[in-house]
Design a protein around this motif. Sequence first.
Motif, short mmCIF file in Angstrom:
data_model
loop_
_atom_site.label_atom_id
_atom_site.label_comp_id
_atom_site.label_asym_id
_atom_site.label_seq_id
_atom_site.Cartn_x
_atom_site.Cartn_y
_atom_site.Cartn_z
N ARG A 277 0.68 22.58 -35.45
CA ARG A 277 0.03 22.21 -34.63
C ARG A 277 0.63 21.36 -33.51
NH1 ARG A 277 -4.99 22.25 -36.46
NH2 ARG A 277 -5.33 22.06 -38.15
N VAL A 278 -0.34 21.64 -32.15
CA VAL A 278 -0.12 21.07 -31.22
C VAL A 278 -0.03 19.71 -30.90
CG1 VAL A 278 0.15 20.80 -28.75
CG2 VAL A 278 -1.13 22.84 -29.79
N LEU A 279 1.12 18.59 -30.63
CA LEU A 279 1.35 16.97 -30.38
C LEU A 279 1.17 16.79 -29.24
CD1 LEU A 279 4.71 16.88 -33.51
CD2 LEU A 279 1.66 16.52 -33.45
N ILE A 280 1.89 17.00 -28.28
CA ILE A 280 1.67 16.92 -26.74
C ILE A 280 1.56 18.21 -25.93
CG2 ILE A 280 3.22 16.23 -25.34
CD1 ILE A 280 2.47 14.09 -26.58
N SER A 281 0.89 18.01 -25.03
CA SER A 281 0.41 19.44 -24.06
C SER A 281 0.41 18.80 -22.58
CB SER A 281 -0.33 20.38 -24.00
OG SER A 281 -0.66 20.54 -23.58
N GLN A 282 1.56 17.97 -21.90
CA GLN A 282 1.31 17.65 -20.62
C GLN A 282 2.23 17.51 -19.80
OE1 GLN A 282 0.97 13.57 -22.41
NE2 GLN A 282 2.64 13.09 -21.91
N CYS A 283 2.63 17.07 -18.08
CA CYS A 283 2.94 16.55 -17.94
C CYS A 283 3.92 16.13 -17.92
CB CYS A 283 2.52 16.50 -16.07
SG CYS A 283 4.23 16.23 -14.94
N ASP A 284 5.08 15.80 -17.94
CA ASP A 284 6.54 14.79 -18.34
C ASP A 284 7.17 14.44 -16.80
OD1 ASP A 284 8.15 13.02 -19.47
OD2 ASP A 284 9.65 14.06 -19.70
N PRO A 285 6.41 13.41 -16.24
CA PRO A 285 7.63 13.22 -14.66
C PRO A 285 8.63 12.71 -15.03
CG PRO A 285 5.61 11.57 -15.12
CD PRO A 285 5.37 12.28 -16.16
N HIS A 291 7.31 12.01 -8.65
CA HIS A 291 7.28 14.00 -8.13
C HIS A 291 6.26 14.20 -9.60
CE1 HIS A 291 11.36 13.21 -6.76
NE2 HIS A 291 10.60 14.31 -6.44
N THR A 292 5.57 15.32 -9.12
CA THR A 292 4.63 15.95 -10.12
C THR A 292 5.16 17.25 -10.94
OG1 THR A 292 3.33 17.58 -8.53
CG2 THR A 292 2.54 15.64 -8.52
N CYS A 293 5.17 17.71 -12.06
CA CYS A 293 5.05 19.02 -12.17
C CYS A 293 4.72 20.62 -11.88
CB CYS A 293 4.37 18.88 -13.89
SG CYS A 293 5.15 17.30 -14.72
N ASN A 294 3.88 20.14 -11.07
CA ASN A 294 3.30 21.06 -9.95
C ASN A 294 4.54 22.10 -8.59
OD1 ASN A 294 0.90 21.18 -11.52
ND2 ASN A 294 -0.03 19.50 -10.73
N VAL A 295 5.78 21.54 -9.13
CA VAL A 295 6.08 22.03 -7.91
C VAL A 295 7.40 22.17 -8.88
CG1 VAL A 295 5.76 20.60 -6.33
CG2 VAL A 295 7.40 19.61 -7.44
N ASP A 296 8.89 23.29 -8.06
CA ASP A 296 9.45 23.34 -8.85
C ASP A 296 10.70 21.96 -8.94
OD1 ASP A 296 9.67 26.04 -9.49
OD2 ASP A 296 10.16 26.56 -7.55
N GLY A 297 11.25 22.37 -9.82
CA GLY A 297 11.72 20.71 -9.78
C GLY A 297 12.92 19.65 -9.15
N TRP A 298 13.64 19.03 -10.14
CA TRP A 298 14.41 17.59 -9.75
C TRP A 298 15.22 17.18 -10.05
CZ3 TRP A 298 8.73 17.49 -9.95
CH2 TRP A 298 8.89 16.89 -11.53
N PRO A 299 16.97 17.92 -10.06
CA PRO A 299 17.61 18.47 -10.78
C PRO A 299 18.10 16.86 -11.07
CG PRO A 299 17.65 20.11 -9.71
CD PRO A 299 16.64 18.69 -8.90
N GLY A 303 13.41 14.15 -16.74
CA GLY A 303 11.33 15.23 -17.00
C GLY A 303 11.60 16.36 -16.76
N CYS A 304 10.29 15.85 -18.66
CA CYS A 304 11.10 17.73 -18.97
C CYS A 304 9.77 19.15 -18.33
CB CYS A 304 10.21 16.87 -20.26
SG CYS A 304 10.37 18.78 -21.67
N GLY A 305 8.95 17.90 -17.20
CA GLY A 305 7.90 18.89 -17.02
C GLY A 305 6.65 19.26 -17.27
N TRP A 306 6.69 20.33 -17.48
CA TRP A 306 5.49 20.75 -18.24
C TRP A 306 5.66 20.97 -19.50
CZ3 TRP A 306 0.01 19.69 -17.42
CH2 TRP A 306 -0.11 19.78 -15.66
N PHE A 307 5.01 20.53 -20.34
CA PHE A 307 5.63 21.00 -22.35
C PHE A 307 5.11 20.90 -22.68
CE2 PHE A 307 5.78 16.51 -22.22
CZ PHE A 307 6.17 16.36 -23.49
N VAL A 308 5.85 21.21 -23.94
CA VAL A 308 5.17 21.17 -25.32
C VAL A 308 5.31 21.17 -26.54
CG1 VAL A 308 3.16 23.07 -26.89
CG2 VAL A 308 2.71 22.80 -24.38
N ASP A 309 4.79 20.12 -27.62
CA ASP A 309 5.68 20.02 -28.65
C ASP A 309 5.31 20.42 -29.89
OD1 ASP A 309 7.80 18.46 -27.55
OD2 ASP A 309 7.59 16.15 -28.46
N VAL A 310 5.49 21.20 -30.91
CA VAL A 310 4.51 21.31 -31.48
C VAL A 310 4.76 21.36 -33.01
CG1 VAL A 310 3.51 23.79 -33.11
CG2 VAL A 310 3.70 23.21 -30.60
#
Length: 388
Positions: A277-285, A291-299, A303-310
């Motif tokens: 069951r999906v627990l999280i499905s979102q952007c982690d800035p 910064h948003t998650c709609n661009v390549d990363g910022w080392p 931030g996990c960027g767009w991510f999912v926890d199940v």
Amino acid sequence: MSDGTRPHGRQLRLGALAAALTATLALLCCTGGAGAFFLTELGGESTDMAPVSMNCKEDYRVDVRGKIPRMSGYGQVQLRNAARIIKVGQEMKVPPRGWVIAVATAMQESRLRNLANRTVGESEDLPNEGVGADHDSVGLFQQRAGWGTVAQRMTPEYASRKFYEKLVKVPGWETMPLTRAAQAVQISAFPDAYAKHEDVAGQIVNALAGGAARIALIDGRKACDRAAGGQIAASGWTAPIPGGVGSGFRTASRPRHNGVDIAAPKGTDIRVAATGRVLISQCDPDRSGRHTCNVDGWPNKGGCGWFVDVLHAGGFITRYCHMVSKPRVKVGQLVEAGTVIGEVGSSGNSSGPHLHFEVHEDGDRSSRGAIDPVPFMRSRGAPLKGAG
């Protein structure tokens, strides 16, 4: 229980999906831990197997009279009943996935005990390992009158054979979630109850049948430790992507790296490693929130960027970070093993396209619950490519 037509309600419902999330999420992903998270338990049993050989043997034959490994929560009589269930499956040439489904079903129905029932006079004189109280249901699978005589239903081999005969007639049973396959046979009043036993059932099958829960079917042929590309091991697990492991779990240079990084080209499909069951499905800035998650990363900015926890059976949680765009799944959604949930990207704390993959135990999403995904996935027959 089951009579194929009349459900009744002895089974316990699973715990509800996440009741509440924390107001803020402070994931550090590839530089560290995770924010706190509250959830009611999806369901599962905690248990420890005694050390056993886990070398996967495709032709291993279970010995119902031989030495039975120790397992907390289950006695020798119960585990010997599990061995009998597996042996029947082997004799009928049912694939190992069926053995896991059958054992998990008997765990829910009878806790692997051959139960009599005082409401059925005939069963009082039959050898049994306890007395149920559920209508006329008896035996390991709590089968009702339509499945055979009381004596037949209380014979583990007969009961197992009847279960398998019905299971293999269910279209797509090998790839559907365990609870759906079991429910198609049992017609239970609480169909979700079987899911919580899947992980322990896989452990039992591994222990009794030479690591058989690690077998996947590839083009109709058995193969050990080959669950990848959407193929599912008998345990119910698959590798999330085919790439090789680069940065490992909590290395000397990255002690707060709570997962592994798996290299893959941008856009590679990410598959959920097991039904859950999906627990999280979102952007982690990033920490600054700039910064948003709609661009390549910022080392090095978090931030996990767009991510999912199940959340999976047994209280395990898997995490998938740095997706290229918004995940394909929503919070609360049930996802089947091998379902594509997003694509590899480089959002969040990332210097290039890869999947950051984590496994957590005990329903704990924080760094305290993180465990090394490499040995865990290997034990499920879905080793991460390139991992030793």
